[in-house]
Design a protein around this motif. Structure first.
Motif, PDB file in Angstrom:
ATOM      1  N   TRP A  53      43.375  -6.838 -28.371  1.00 17.72           N
ATOM      2  CA  TRP A  53      44.213  -6.379 -29.481  1.00 17.72           C
ATOM      3  C   TRP A  53      45.585  -5.912 -29.025  1.00 17.72           C
ATOM      4  CZ3 TRP A  53      46.437  -1.619 -30.417  1.00 17.72           C
ATOM      5  CH2 TRP A  53      46.882  -1.353 -31.706  1.00 17.72           C
ATOM      6  N   ILE A  54      45.643  -5.305 -27.852  1.00 20.17           N
ATOM      7  CA  ILE A  54      46.862  -4.624 -27.396  1.00 20.17           C
ATOM      8  C   ILE A  54      48.118  -5.496 -27.297  1.00 20.17           C
ATOM      9  CG2 ILE A  54      47.900  -3.499 -25.372  1.00 20.17           C
ATOM     10  CD1 ILE A  54      45.358  -1.867 -25.088  1.00 20.17           C
ATOM     11  N   PRO A  55      48.110  -6.636 -26.600  1.00 21.86           N
ATOM     12  CA  PRO A  55      49.356  -7.374 -26.359  1.00 21.86           C
ATOM     13  C   PRO A  55      50.206  -7.623 -27.601  1.00 21.86           C
ATOM     14  CG  PRO A  55      47.601  -8.301 -25.035  1.00 21.86           C
ATOM     15  CD  PRO A  55      46.960  -7.312 -25.960  1.00 21.86           C
ATOM     16  N   ALA A  56      49.579  -8.036 -28.676  1.00 19.05           N
ATOM     17  CA  ALA A  56      50.344  -8.390 -29.874  1.00 19.05           C
ATOM     18  C   ALA A  56      50.480  -7.249 -30.869  1.00 19.05           C
ATOM     19  CB  ALA A  56      49.679  -9.588 -30.563  1.00 19.05           C
ATOM     20  N   ASN A  57      49.766  -6.146 -30.654  1.00 17.90           N
ATOM     21  CA  ASN A  57      49.712  -5.124 -31.696  1.00 17.90           C
ATOM     22  C   ASN A  57      50.056  -3.698 -31.276  1.00 17.90           C
ATOM     23  OD1 ASN A  57      48.507  -6.858 -33.899  1.00 17.90           O
ATOM     24  ND2 ASN A  57      46.932  -7.081 -32.324  1.00 17.90           N
ATOM     25  N   TRP A  58      50.084  -3.384 -29.976  1.00 18.77           N
ATOM     26  CA  TRP A  58      50.206  -1.993 -29.551  1.00 18.77           C
ATOM     27  C   TRP A  58      51.532  -1.362 -29.964  1.00 18.77           C
ATOM     28  CZ3 TRP A  58      53.375   0.608 -25.999  1.00 18.77           C
ATOM     29  CH2 TRP A  58      54.346  -0.182 -25.390  1.00 18.77           C
ATOM     30  N   LYS A  59      52.543  -2.190 -30.196  1.00 22.26           N
ATOM     31  CA  LYS A  59      53.844  -1.666 -30.618  1.00 22.26           C
ATOM     32  C   LYS A  59      54.415  -2.562 -31.706  1.00 22.26           C
ATOM     33  CE  LYS A  59      57.389  -2.030 -27.844  1.00 22.26           C
ATOM     34  NZ  LYS A  59      58.306  -1.811 -26.703  1.00 22.26           N
ATOM     35  N   ALA A  60      54.658  -1.989 -32.874  1.00 22.09           N
ATOM     36  CA  ALA A  60      55.200  -2.758 -33.994  1.00 22.09           C
ATOM     37  C   ALA A  60      56.639  -3.181 -33.703  1.00 22.09           C
ATOM     38  CB  ALA A  60      55.149  -1.916 -35.271  1.00 22.09           C
TER      39      ALA A  60
END
Length: 343
Positions: free
Chosen positions: A54-61
Motif C-alpha cells: 500500500w505504501i509506495p502509491a499511497n503513503w503521501k497524497a
C-alpha cells in the motif's frame, strides 16, 4: 480521505475478533500525509505485506503539505513504524488472550468474568485509538466502576479488582527492561539516539556475556558524540571509566532479575504469598524500577511504600523481604554485591 480508510479496512479484517481491531485514527498518526480514505481501507505476514504494498502509491497524497522536520515525512521511517505497529497489535492480542486464559484456567476468574473484562479491555483500546498506555487507564477506570454495579462480577469483586491492579502494573511497564534514561546517565556525552539503540540491543540479550559484548562493541564509536562538550572533571568523560560503569550496570541488572525471581519463588514456596499476590508484587517492583530509571535504592523505597499498603500480613512484607534478602546474600554474595551498583 477515502485512501486512509481502505488500509484500515484491510488490516482490520485480519483481526478476526471484531473488538480488537485497529481503529482509523491509529494508522492516520503514522501516515499523516496520506489521504484519509486510503488509510482506512491484514495473519501477521499478510498484514505486513498489505502495508508494504500500500505504501509506495499511497503513503503521501499528491497535494500533501509536508513538514520536513517530521520523521514521518520520510517513507522509510513511516514504513518501519507501521510494520512495528502491526507487530504490536498481534502481540497485544496474543497477550490479552493468554492473560484471560490463565485467569480462567487457574480459577482466578470464571469464563463469564473473563469474557466480560476482555470485552471491556478491547472497548477501552478502541476509545484510546490503540494507545497502549491510555488503554490501561481507561480500562481500570471503567472496570472499577463495573464491578461496583449489580452483576455477575460483583461476587468476584476482590479478584476482579486484583486483576485490574495487575493490568495497571503490567501496562505501566512491560517487564524488567533497562529504561532509556539509565544508560544516558552513564554515557552523558553520547548522542541520545545512539544510547537509545544501545538500550534496545542490550535489552534483547538474555545472556550476560552477550549483553556485555553489545556494550563493548558500541562504546568505541558511540560513547562520545563528535560535538559533545566534555567536562574534564567528570569521571564519565573518560572512556575506560564509562565502560567499567556500564559493564557493572549490566551485572547489576542481571543480578537484580535473579534476586527478584528468588524473592518471588520463596514467597510462593513458603506460602507467604499466593501466586496472584506474588505476581502483583513482582510487577509492582518492576513498575517502581522503571519510575526510578533503574535506580535500585529509589526503586526499593517506592516499592516498599506501595507494597506495605497492599500486603498486610504477619510478618510484614518488609520483614519478610529483609529475611529473604539475607538468605539470598548468603547464597549469592556476588549477585548481592552487584545490587549495590551506583553511578
Amino acid at each position: 480521505m477515502p485512501r486512509v480508510i481502505s488500509l484500515v479496512l484491510l488490516c482490520s479484517l485480519v483481526f478476526y475478533v471484531s473488538s480488537d481491531q485497529i481503529v482509523v485514527g491509529a494508522l492516520q498518526k503514522i501516515f499523516p500525509y496520506a489521504a484519509v480514505a486510503k488509510v482506512k481501507a491484514t495473519v501477521i505476514a499478510k498484514a505486513k505485506t498489505v502495508v508494504k504494498n500500500w505504501i509506495p502509491a499511497n503513503w503521501k497524497a499528491a497535494g500533501a503539505t509536508v513538514d520536513a522536520k517530521n520523521q514521518l515525512s520520510k517513507q522509510a521511517y513511516a514504513q518501519k513504524k507501521a510494520l512495528t505497529f502491526i507487530d504490536f497489535r498481534f502481540s497485544l492480542k496474543k497477550y490479552i488472550n493468554y492473560l484471560f486464559a490463565q485467569a480462567v484456567s487457574t480459577k482466578y476468574l470464571t469464563q463469564a468474568d473473563a469474557d466480560s473484562l476482555r470485552t471491556l479491555y478491547w472497548a477501552s483500546d478502541a476509545k484510546s485509538v490503540n494507545n497502549f498506555t491510555q488503554t490501561s487507564q481507561i480500562f481500570m477506570t471503567e472496570a472499577a466502576t463495573k464491578v461496583k454495579e449489580p452483576s455477575t462480577l460483583k461476587a468476584k469483586m476482590p479478584r476482579v479488582v486484583s486483576l485490574v491492579l495487575l493490568f495497571s502494573l503490567v501496562f505501566y511497564v512491560s517487564s524488567d527492561q533497562i529504561v532509556q534514561g539509565a544508560l544516558e546517565k552513564i554515557f552523558p556525552y553520547a548522542a541520545v539516539a545512539k544510547v537509545k539503540t544501545l538500550t534496545t540491543n542490550v535489552n534483547k540479550q538474555t545472556v550476560i556475556a552477550k549483553a556485555k559484548t553489545v556494550v563493548k562493541n558500541w562504546i568505541p564509536k558511540n560513547w562520545k558524540a563528535a560535538n559533545a562538550k566534555v567536562d574534564a572533571k567528570n569521571p564519565l568523560s573518560k572512556q575506560a571509566y564509562a565502560q567499567k560503569k556500564a559493564l557493572a550496570f549490566v551485572d547489576y541488572r542481571f543480578s537484580l532479575k535473579k534476586y527478584i525471581n528468588y524473592l518471588y519463588n520463596q514467597a510462593v514456596k513458603t506460602k507467604y504469598l499466593t501466586t496472584p499476590e506474588a505476581n502483583n508484587m513482582r510487577t509492582m517492583f518492576w513498575a517502581a524500577d522503571a519510575k526510578a530509571l533503574n535506580n535500585y535504592t529509589v526503586t526499593c523505597q517506592t516499592f516498599m511504600v506501595e507494597a506495605m499498603t497492599k500486603i498486610q500480613k504477619t510478618p510484614t512484607i518488609k520483614d519478610s523481604v529483609t529475611d529473604l534478602t539475607g538468605k539470598f546474600a548468603a547464597a549469592n554474595p556476588t549477585d548481592y554485591a552487584n545490587l549495590q551498583w551506583t553511578l
